[in-house]
Each structure stands twice: as structure tokens, then as C-alpha cells.
Motif scaffolding. Structure first.
Motif, PDB file in Angstrom:
ATOM      1  N   ARG A 193     141.536  42.726 119.771  1.00 36.22           N
ATOM      2  CA  ARG A 193     141.582  41.508 120.585  1.00 36.22           C
ATOM      3  C   ARG A 193     143.009  40.983 120.707  1.00 36.22           C
ATOM      4  O   ARG A 193     143.427  40.509 121.775  1.00 36.22           O
ATOM      5  N   GLY A 194     143.760  41.061 119.612  1.00 38.88           N
ATOM      6  CA  GLY A 194     145.129  40.586 119.654  1.00 38.88           C
ATOM      7  C   GLY A 194     146.001  41.419 120.566  1.00 38.88           C
ATOM      8  O   GLY A 194     146.692  40.882 121.447  1.00 38.88           O
ATOM      9  N   VAL A 195     145.983  42.731 120.403  1.00 39.08           N
ATOM     10  CA  VAL A 195     146.828  43.609 121.213  1.00 39.08           C
ATOM     11  C   VAL A 195     146.482  43.478 122.683  1.00 39.08           C
ATOM     12  O   VAL A 195     147.353  43.310 123.547  1.00 39.08           O
ATOM     13  N   GLN A 196     145.183  43.532 123.013  1.00 41.11           N
ATOM     14  CA  GLN A 196     144.773  43.555 124.412  1.00 41.11           C
ATOM     15  C   GLN A 196     144.874  42.197 125.086  1.00 41.11           C
ATOM     16  O   GLN A 196     144.791  42.123 126.313  1.00 41.11           O
ATOM     17  N   SER A 197     145.116  41.136 124.308  1.00 40.06           N
ATOM     18  CA  SER A 197     145.338  39.826 124.932  1.00 40.06           C
ATOM     19  C   SER A 197     146.601  39.823 125.778  1.00 40.06           C
ATOM     20  O   SER A 197     146.771  38.968 126.654  1.00 40.06           O
ATOM     21  N   ALA A 198     147.493  40.800 125.537  1.00 45.19           N
ATOM     22  CA  ALA A 198     148.730  40.895 126.314  1.00 45.19           C
ATOM     23  C   ALA A 198     148.540  41.708 127.590  1.00 45.19           C
ATOM     24  O   ALA A 198     149.513  41.944 128.315  1.00 45.19           O
ATOM     25  N   GLY A 199     147.311  42.148 127.866  1.00 44.39           N
ATOM     26  CA  GLY A 199     147.061  42.925 129.071  1.00 44.39           C
ATOM     27  C   GLY A 199     147.383  44.397 128.927  1.00 44.39           C
ATOM     28  O   GLY A 199     147.588  45.087 129.930  1.00 44.39           O
ATOM     29  N   VAL A 200     147.429  44.887 127.694  1.00 45.53           N
ATOM     30  CA  VAL A 200     147.680  46.303 127.432  1.00 45.53           C
ATOM     31  C   VAL A 200     146.459  46.906 126.751  1.00 45.53           C
ATOM     32  O   VAL A 200     145.471  46.214 126.507  1.00 45.53           O
ATOM     33  N   ILE A 201     146.535  48.187 126.419  1.00 46.92           N
ATOM     34  CA  ILE A 201     145.371  48.938 125.957  1.00 46.92           C
ATOM     35  C   ILE A 201     145.528  49.319 124.489  1.00 46.92           C
ATOM     36  O   ILE A 201     146.567  49.846 124.084  1.00 46.92           O
ATOM     37  N   ALA A 202     144.487  49.072 123.699  1.00 49.23           N
ATOM     38  CA  ALA A 202     144.417  49.552 122.326  1.00 49.23           C
ATOM     39  C   ALA A 202     143.537  50.799 122.290  1.00 49.23           C
ATOM     40  O   ALA A 202     142.557  50.906 123.032  1.00 49.23           O
ATOM     41  N   THR A 203     143.872  51.733 121.409  1.00 46.48           N
ATOM     42  CA  THR A 203     143.166  53.011 121.318  1.00 46.48           C
ATOM     43  C   THR A 203     142.572  53.179 119.929  1.00 46.48           C
ATOM     44  O   THR A 203     143.311  53.194 118.935  1.00 46.48           O
ATOM     45  N   LEU A 204     141.258  53.313 119.851  1.00 46.75           N
ATOM     46  CA  LEU A 204     140.595  53.470 118.560  1.00 46.75           C
ATOM     47  C   LEU A 204     140.755  54.903 118.061  1.00 46.75           C
ATOM     48  O   LEU A 204     140.561  55.868 118.811  1.00 46.75           O
ATOM     49  N   LYS A 205     141.079  55.039 116.767  1.00 46.33           N
ATOM     50  CA  LYS A 205     141.253  56.349 116.133  1.00 46.33           C
ATOM     51  C   LYS A 205     140.452  56.350 114.829  1.00 46.33           C
ATOM     52  O   LYS A 205     140.330  55.324 114.196  1.00 46.33           O
ATOM     53  N   HIS A 206     139.891  57.497 114.456  1.00 50.70           N
ATOM     54  CA  HIS A 206     139.760  58.773 115.126  1.00 50.70           C
ATOM     55  C   HIS A 206     138.263  59.028 115.188  1.00 50.70           C
ATOM     56  O   HIS A 206     137.611  59.075 114.150  1.00 50.70           O
ATOM     57  N   PHE A 207     137.717  59.207 116.372  1.00 47.38           N
ATOM     58  CA  PHE A 207     136.275  59.244 116.611  1.00 47.38           C
ATOM     59  C   PHE A 207     135.747  60.656 116.407  1.00 47.38           C
ATOM     60  O   PHE A 207     136.062  61.545 117.204  1.00 47.38           O
ATOM     61  N   VAL A 208     134.929  60.939 115.404  1.00 54.19           N
ATOM     62  CA  VAL A 208     134.573  60.118 114.276  1.00 54.19           C
ATOM     63  C   VAL A 208     134.336  61.084 113.119  1.00 54.19           C
ATOM     64  O   VAL A 208     133.910  62.213 113.330  1.00 54.19           O
ATOM     65  N   GLY A 209     134.638  60.650 111.893  1.00 58.95           N
ATOM     66  CA  GLY A 209     134.418  61.461 110.706  1.00 58.95           C
ATOM     67  C   GLY A 209     135.679  61.938 110.025  1.00 58.95           C
ATOM     68  O   GLY A 209     135.627  62.515 108.933  1.00 58.95           O
ATOM     69  N   TYR A 210     136.830  61.695 110.639  1.00 53.01           N
ATOM     70  CA  TYR A 210     138.116  62.248 110.188  1.00 53.01           C
ATOM     71  C   TYR A 210     138.401  61.970 108.709  1.00 53.01           C
ATOM     72  O   TYR A 210     138.924  62.819 107.996  1.00 53.01           O
ATOM     73  N   SER A 211     138.049  60.777 108.241  1.00 57.20           N
ATOM     74  CA  SER A 211     138.398  60.379 106.872  1.00 57.20           C
ATOM     75  C   SER A 211     137.513  61.024 105.815  1.00 57.20           C
ATOM     76  O   SER A 211     137.755  60.844 104.623  1.00 57.20           O
ATOM     77  N   ALA A 212     136.501  61.754 106.239  1.00 62.11           N
ATOM     78  CA  ALA A 212     135.561  62.351 105.293  1.00 62.11           C
ATOM     79  C   ALA A 212     135.778  63.850 105.128  1.00 62.11           C
ATOM     80  O   ALA A 212     134.871  64.572 104.735  1.00 62.11           O
ATOM     81  N   GLY A 213     136.981  64.317 105.413  1.00 62.77           N
ATOM     82  CA  GLY A 213     137.280  65.743 105.277  1.00 62.77           C
ATOM     83  C   GLY A 213     137.101  66.235 103.850  1.00 62.77           C
ATOM     84  O   GLY A 213     137.367  65.509 102.886  1.00 62.77           O
ATOM     85  N   ARG A 214     136.661  67.459 103.704  1.00 60.63           N
ATOM     86  CA  ARG A 214     136.399  68.028 102.389  1.00 60.63           C
ATOM     87  C   ARG A 214     137.670  68.031 101.537  1.00 60.63           C
ATOM     88  O   ARG A 214     138.735  68.430 101.983  1.00 60.63           O
ATOM     89  N   GLY A 215     137.514  67.593 100.288  1.00 59.16           N
ATOM     90  CA  GLY A 215     138.608  67.640  99.332  1.00 59.16           C
ATOM     91  C   GLY A 215     139.728  66.677  99.611  1.00 59.16           C
ATOM     92  O   GLY A 215     140.788  66.777  98.988  1.00 59.16           O
ATOM     93  N   GLY A 216     139.525  65.739 100.539  1.00 59.12           N
ATOM     94  CA  GLY A 216     140.596  64.809 100.874  1.00 59.12           C
ATOM     95  C   GLY A 216     141.736  65.466 101.623  1.00 59.12           C
ATOM     96  O   GLY A 216     142.843  64.924 101.674  1.00 59.12           O
ATOM     97  N   ARG A 217     141.498  66.617 102.237  1.00 60.60           N
ATOM     98  CA  ARG A 217     142.552  67.338 102.950  1.00 60.60           C
ATOM     99  C   ARG A 217     142.573  66.924 104.422  1.00 60.60           C
ATOM    100  O   ARG A 217     141.540  66.780 105.064  1.00 60.60           O
TER     101      ARG A 217
END
Length: 765
Positions: A198-222
Motif C-alpha cells: 500500500r505504501g509503495v503503490q500510493s506513489a502510483g508505481v507497481i509493487a511486485t510480490l515475490k516469490h510465488f510460491v514455496g521458495y522458502s521451503a526448499g529442501r535442506g535450506g538450500r
């Protein structure tokens, strides 16, 4: 080619953006269409370690002269690839935009994107705290203010899209990108991630959500490792922060690098079309992570060549290939012309891309790039927000009374994180991410070290010895540190991580850990200084929690700062000296002895058990943090013992500050199901409130808990609210529970959808 008519339908600002985009598409050739679906990264070859090994070396070289007449979809990191003076950079971007519009027959400008994870990644721009530090603040209003400042800087320079926030939920502390996450509880991640959007886009620019989805659950923390989680963990833990940020209006989404149960996210139509668009209703643009389309061929081997990779990504729902022309270039054009790719798939992606450019005003008559300047990318207003957020997020973990430091105490400082200005910065801060490749270029902003800040704050001389670097070092350095510690009343020991990229640090993208021992010889240094008998205050500047179980009970105090940004050192010094009353709370638990992942709120088992020899109890739980002026709590009361499955449960409590200085508390509300259709976490965060109290103040906190907050994924794969027993736990951390409210959910079993309530109503009076 000649320019299109200025009176064309797609030029009329009063028309619907989708209608305008469709009219423009009807006039374009296939090559012109494809040109809008990728970026151009000028200077990528000189970027060095910003993105090593990732480019497909078999790709055709970029020929700008050939590309310009077709148009350019995006300009990649004109400020974030090398140190560029902001005024010169803005002028260069404006000149490039004029060249782009002059060369293509529809005068379509490019979208300019940059990294914005810890602020706009540009030379001389404010370096804010890293996302894990946002989490420690538990303050969505302040995170939104930070986003507003970042968005304003982007807009001033002609940057349209920022690649943040990361709304991955931390799942394995060994993962190098834990510093980029907001924490381990989905509600905290989603609430602060949505505030940032909400804060970033209040300036009329685009925010990009990362990373869709599951990236943080990689095996072994790799990093980029395969993900093999179940559908409930995906739906109930990893997906809700994306849902919350999408509700906040996020206009772009970046698919993850990883494969999920064998299917790469970049080539998964069920994920990018079925889930993201058809179920969650997303209408913005999807942009690939850097080189991720080529990875479908190069790494994942689910496509035989770059053409097949382009077709798979496009059909799955990827609209734009970043960072530069590769698969979504000549290979894709050839595939369309041969019939291997349906032109309708190109048009579908292009409609979203052009609609977004129209919404940005880039296709309005009279649009011109400009570079007015002069630019101050680190103004006092931004530094003030950085300061407030850092002060809000410093966490006091333990204290035997040594803190605040006595004015008459002889204080010495030891450690590799004490006298390095980058010690307070995460891996996506410009001075680390890019500046590290340009050691001869000044850092560009004022950043004080912890040693500098303490020497300013304390009345007497403050001696210093490094002891050892973050990695490496020798016995002589440790001996010097020991000698210093023996000669002072209190030793402040600053340890932790060096943020970096792809193995050039101990935390950050591509800097995963094999265990949670302090890197290098730092634990040896810690033990040696403790052996002197001098009280030791550990200051941990890191991108992840570390295992301190062997030293915690011998330390006089432990203070944690998760990369608190350019104002982080004065904030830390303020906490150490008592000028600042510590107010941060842990967004991730610290592990207990020998574990790599603590048994936090989402764990199915907690505490010692006869079924395993490993005790998952965290050393410091999620939500933990001490204060110099503890607040007095009253018992929380509920509106009744029954909670309708289609109703709301009210929880009320009172906080009192009996001290003569201001205090701040974070009230946390957890849910524990005693009966459910499927196994549930032992407890999970369903509400929280940051409450500030003036000296002597008394405030009442009320939570309105919708039964939707109890929803989970049932056996049939649907989100359900079910009757049965439950407990609502209200306290100051996941382990410091002040009141347990036993309730019974009563009524019909309900299936809820994406429109369910995701946040509690909170009022503070």
C-alpha cells in the motif's frame, strides 16, 4: 515504419485501459508484440556478481539497434546495476525513453524496474532495515510509511516497478534469504507485506510480490532447491501472505525459481493461471525471476530448448521475461510463425502488459520522460523513517541488569561487526548488492558503525579490537580481543553475518548455511571473551538467528538487530545506553541446542518428548522481546465461552505502564485447536497489536476475532471452519502466554473462500 495516428482508440485517456490495450494489439505485428514481453538489461555483462552463472550462454546476444524499432518492454535496473549519480542516471533514463519511443511506430515507452527490498537500490539512496527487521517492529503503519518514501523516490527518478516485497514465510533458518523474509508466522508476513504494498503503490508505481510460491521451503535450506511440501502447508502457511498482499492491490507477481513437487513454478499453469488468476482473481502482470524462463530448459530440464521454455512459460501464465531478451525474443517469434505457439497466448500476456502501461499513463497523449532534479535520494524525511523503524525493531533478548550501560562503566568493543558500515545492511542494499563490486566508489550515504555510535554516546574513550573477521582470522586477533576484554568493566561484542550474494557472504541470496553455529571463528572468539569473566553484552547483527544455547546463560545481555539499515548503529547504541527503550519482538524464533529449526508456533511437536532425542524448544520463542520498563497486563476476557462458526469472538485486556518513561508492548493472540478434522499447529498467530503507552498510561485493547481466522484446509482440499474445541492464547510471545481462553466453536461446518476474513479487528483505547 510510420507512427500510428495520434487519434487512435488506444490513445484516448477516457476509455477503459483494457479496451485501449486491445485496440493497440490489433495494430501490432507478432515481432512488435513479443518485444513488449521482455526487458533489456544494459550493462548486465559488467554487473559481475550481481547475477553470476544465471544467464544462458547459448542465448543470442542482444542487438539494441535491431530491437528499438520493435519496441522495448522493460528497462532493467538502470540505477541498480552500477553506481550512477542520480541526476545523471535520471537524465540517461529519460534519453533512453525518448530513443525507445522515437524508434517504435506506436511510441510506446518502456517500464523501468528496480530492486526495492531495503529501499530503492540506487547509489546514494536511503538504506532501510531489511524485511526481517520490519518483522521485528510488528508495526504495519511504520512499514507503510517506509513504502511511501520508497515509492516517491521511484516515481521521481522515472522508475515504474519495484521488485518487492518478499512475502515468503521463513521455513528453514539455514536458507540464506531468511533475511529477506518478514518472519515465520503467515499473519505477520502478510500484514506487513500488505502495508508495504500500500505504501509503495500510493506513489502510483507497481509493487511486485515475490516469490510465488514455496521458495522458502526448499529442501535442506538450500537456495532454489526442490520443494516437496503438502497441499495444506502450501494453502495454510505459504499462500495467505500472498492473499493479503493481493488484497492490498499488488499489481505484479514474480513466480519462484523452485519446482513444487517436480513442477517448476515458472512453468506451472495450475499455479500461475488456475490458482493466481482464476481462484485469487489477480489481474496484474506476472514477471519472471531473472533468467527463470531459460531455467526451464537449462536447470529444470522440462523444456528441450529456449523456444520450448518460452512456450511453456507463456502458456502457464508468465507475461514478461526478465531481466533481458532471451527466450521471449526471436525464439518466441519463430515459434508463433511456425505455429508451435498460438498467437492468442501472446495477445493474452500483452493485454495485461499494455493495460498496465496505460494505467501508468505511459500511452497518454503528450507523455514525455523528464529528469527535473536535483535529486536527494536520502533526504531527512527518509532517514527519519529509517531511524524510527530501526529503533522499533531492536530486540533485547536477555539482560541481567548490565543494560543500560552505566555512565561510569569502562566499555570496550570487540568483534567483526562493530566497525564496518555494511554490518547493518542486507544483501539487497545497494552498498552490498552492487557497491561491493566497486570498492573504489564511496558508499554514497552517511552510515555510522556501532563503534562510532558508541564512542559518540559514551563519555569516555571506547577501545576496540576486531578479534577476527566474520570468516577467517588468526589466534593473534583473538588474543588481542581477550586482552582488551580483561581491561574493561563491560565488553560489547558485535558478531553476526556479512551480507552478500552467491557465496560472497554468510547471509543473503546464495549464501546458505550448513548449520546455525556462528560463522567462521566467531563462536571461538565469543567463548574466549566470556572466559575473561568480564560481563559481555552480545550484539548480533545478522540475517538469521543463530544457535546461542551454549553461551546464552553466561552472557550479561543479548541484543539482536536483523540488519537495521543506515540508522541501525545509532539505534543499537541508543538501546545499549538506555536512550531508547527496546521495543522489538522476534519475527523468527532462535533455535535451541543443536537444532536447525526451532519448534515455534507452527511445529506439530514442542518441548522434550520420549519419541525423539531432539528437543525442538526454541531458545527464544517467536514474539519474544524485553523492555527496560515492563508493562503490566490484566487478564484477557472473552465475550463468551462459545464462538459461532459464522460469528465473532471479542477479546479484551488492559495494559498499564507504571513507569516514568514511555513503553511499548506487542499483544499477541494465538489459536490452538483441541479438535479439528486434520492435524493443526500447536498454535498459530491470528492477531497482534503494537500498543504504545506514555508514562503512567493505561490502555484497553480489543480484538474482534472472526471465526474465519480459524479456517484451515480440510480433507477435501477446501478451506473450512469447523465446530469443536479451541483455545485462544493471549500473551507477550508464543511462550509467554498471559491468559488462556477456552472456547467452543459452535454451529455448522462452513466452507470459506478467498473472500474470507484474513485479519482481526483491532482497536486500542
Amino acid at each position: 515504419m510510420t507512427a500510428g495516428p495520434r487519434t487512435a482508440t488506444w490513445r484516448e485517456p477516457g476509455r477503459d485501459p483494457g479496451e485501449r490495450a486491445a485496440a493497440l494489439i490489433a495494430e501490432m505485428t507478432v515481432a512488435e508484440k513479443v518485444a513488449q514481453l521482455s526487458g533489456i538489461w544494459v550493462g548486465a555483462a559488467e554487473a559481475g556478481g550481481v547475477a553470476p552463472h544465471q544467464h544462458d550462454e547459448t542465448a543470442d546476444p542482444v542487438d539494441l539497434d535491431a530491437l528499438l524499432p520493435l519496441g522495448i518492454g522493460q528497462l532493467t535496473r538502470p540505477f541498480g546495476t552500477a553506481p550512477v549519480d542520480p541526476q545523471a542516471g535520471a537524465a540517461s533514463v529519460a534519453a533512453t525513453q525518448r530513443a525507445v519511443t522515437a524508434a517504435n511506430r506506436f511510441t510506446i515507452p518502456a517500464v523501468v524496474h528496480e530492486e526495492i527490498l531495503t529501499g530503492l537500490a540506487a547509489w546514494r539512496s536511503t538504506v532501510y532495515p531489511a524485511p526481517l527487521c520490519w518483522g521485528a517492529s510488528f508495526d504495519p503503519q511504520l512499514v507503510r510509511r517506509m513504502g511511501e518514501r520508497i515509492g516517491a523516490s521511484m516515481r521521481a527518478l522515472g522508475v515504474h516497478q519495484g521488485l518487492a516485497p518478499v512475502v515468503d514465510v521463513a521455513r528453514d533458518l539455514r536458507w540464506g534469504r531468511v533475511e529477506e523474509t518478514i518472519g515465520e508466522e503467515p499473519l505477520l508476513v502478510g500484514t506487513l507485506g500488505a502495508a508495504y504494498v500500500r505504501g509503495v503503490q500510493s506513489a502510483g508505481v507497481i509493487a511486485t510480490l515475490k516469490h510465488f510460491v514455496g521458495y522458502s521451503a526448499g529442501r535442506g535450506g538450500r537456495n532454489m532447491a526442490p520443494v516437496a511440501i503438502g497441499p495444506r502447508e502450501l494453502a495454510d502457511v505459504l499462500l495467505p501472505p500472498f492473499e493479503m498482499a493481493l488484497r492490498a492491490g499488488a499489481r505484479s507477481v514474480m513466480p519462484a525459481y523452485n519446482d513444487l513437487d517436480g513442477v517448476p513454478a515458472t512453468g506451472d499453469p495450475d499455479l500461475l493461471t488456475g490458482l493466481l488468476r482464476e481462484r485469487l482473481g489477480f489481474t496484474g502482470t506476472t514477471v519472471s525471476d531473472y533468467f527463470a524462463v531459460a531455467f526451464l530448459h537449462k536447470l529444470h530440464a522440462v523444456a528441450g530448448d529456449r523456444t520450448a521454455a518460452a512456450a511453456l512459460a507463456l502458456r502457464s501464465g508468465v507475461d514478461v521475461e526478465l531481466p533481458t531478451v532471451d527466450c521471449f525474443g526471436p525464439p518466441l517469434v519463430a515459434a508463433v510463425e511456425s505455429g508451435a505457439v498460438d498467437e492468442a497466448d501472446i495477445d493474452r500476456a500483452l493485454l495485461r502488459v499494455l493495460r498496465q502501461k496505460i494505467e501508468l499513463g505511459l500511452l497518454d497523449p503528450g507523455w514525455e520522460p523528464d529528469a527535473p532534479g536535483p535529486f536527494d535520494l536520502d533526504p531527512p524525511e527518509s532517514r527519519e523513517v529509517a531511524r524510527l523503524l530501526a529503533e522499533r525493531a531492536i530486540v533485547l533478548l536477555t539482560n541481567d541488569g548490565t543494560l543500560p550501560l552505566r555512565p561510569d562503566a569502562r566499555v570496550g568493543v570487540v568483534g567483526p561487526r562493530a566497525d564496518d558500515p555494511t554490518a547493518v545492511m542486507g544483501c539487497y542494499a545497494f552498498p552490498v548488492h552492487v557497491g561491493g563490486q566497486h570498492p573504489d566508489v564511496p558508499i554514497g550515504i552517511e552510515v555510522r558503525t556501532l563503534l562510532d555510535a558508541l564512542r559518540t554516546a559514551l563519555p569516555d574513550e571506547v577501545p576496540f579490537a576486531e578479534g577476527c573477521p566474520v570468516l577467517g582470522g588468526d589466534d593473534t586477533g583473538i588474543a588481542d580481543a581477550v586482552a582488551l576484554a580483561r581491561d574493561v568493566d563491560v565488553c560489547v561484542l558485535a558478531l553476526g553475518d556479512q551480507a552478500g550474494l552467491f557465496g560472497r557472504g554468510t547471509s543473503g541470496e546464495g549464501c546458505d548455511a550448513v548449520d546455525l553455529r556462528l560463522p567462521g571463528r566467531q563462536e571461538e572468539l565469543l567463548d574466549a571473551v566470556l572466559a575473561t569473566g568480564t560481563p559481555v553484552v552480545l550484539v548480533l547483527l545478522s540475517g538469521r538467528p543463530y544457535d546461542l544455547s551454549r553461551q546464552a546463560d553466561r552472557l550479561a545481555a543479548i541484543v539482536s538487530g536483523f540488519y537495521p539499515g543506515e540508522e541501525g548503529a545509532p539505534a543499537l547504541a541508543g538501546v545499549l545506553t538506555g536512550r531508547i527503550n527496546p521495543a522489538g519482538r522476534l519475527p523468527v524464533a532462535f533455535p535451541g541446542a543443536g537444532t536447525v529449526q526451532p519448534g515455534g508456533p507452527g511445529a506439530p511437536l514442542t518441548g522434550p518428548s520420549e519419541v525423539t532425542s531432539v528437543d525442538p524448544t526454541p531458545l527464544f520463542p517467536f514474539g519474544h522481546g524485553l523492555s527496560y520498563t515492563p508493562v503490566t497486563w490484566s487478564d484477557a476476557t472473552a465475550g463468551g465461552a462459545e464462538w459461532a462458526t459464522d460469528g465473532t469472538l471479542d477479546i479484551t485486556l488492559t495494559l498499564t505502564n507504571p513507569h516514568d518513561r514511555p513503553a511499548s508492548e506487542v499483544v499477541q493472540v494465538y489459536l490452538r485447536r483441541t479438535v479439528a478434522d486434520v492435524v493443526q499447529p500447536t498454535q498459530r498467530l491470528i492477531a497482534f497489536a503494537r500498543v504504545d503507552l506514555a508514562a503512567g498510561a493505561r490502555r484497553t485493547v480489543r480484538f474482534a476475532l472472526s471465526a474465519d481466522l480459524t479456517a484451515y484446509t480440510g480433507r477435501g482440499g477446501e478451506k473450512v471452519v469447523t465446530p469443536g474445541g479451541a483455545q485462544v492464547l493471549v500473551g507477550a510471545s508464543a511462550a509467554d502466554v498471559r491468559t488462556v481462553v477456552d472456547v467452543e466453536l459452535v454451529g455448522e461446518r462452513r466452507v470459506v473462500g478467498v473472500d474470507r476474513v484474513l485479519e482481526a479487528g483491532v482497536s486500542v483505547g
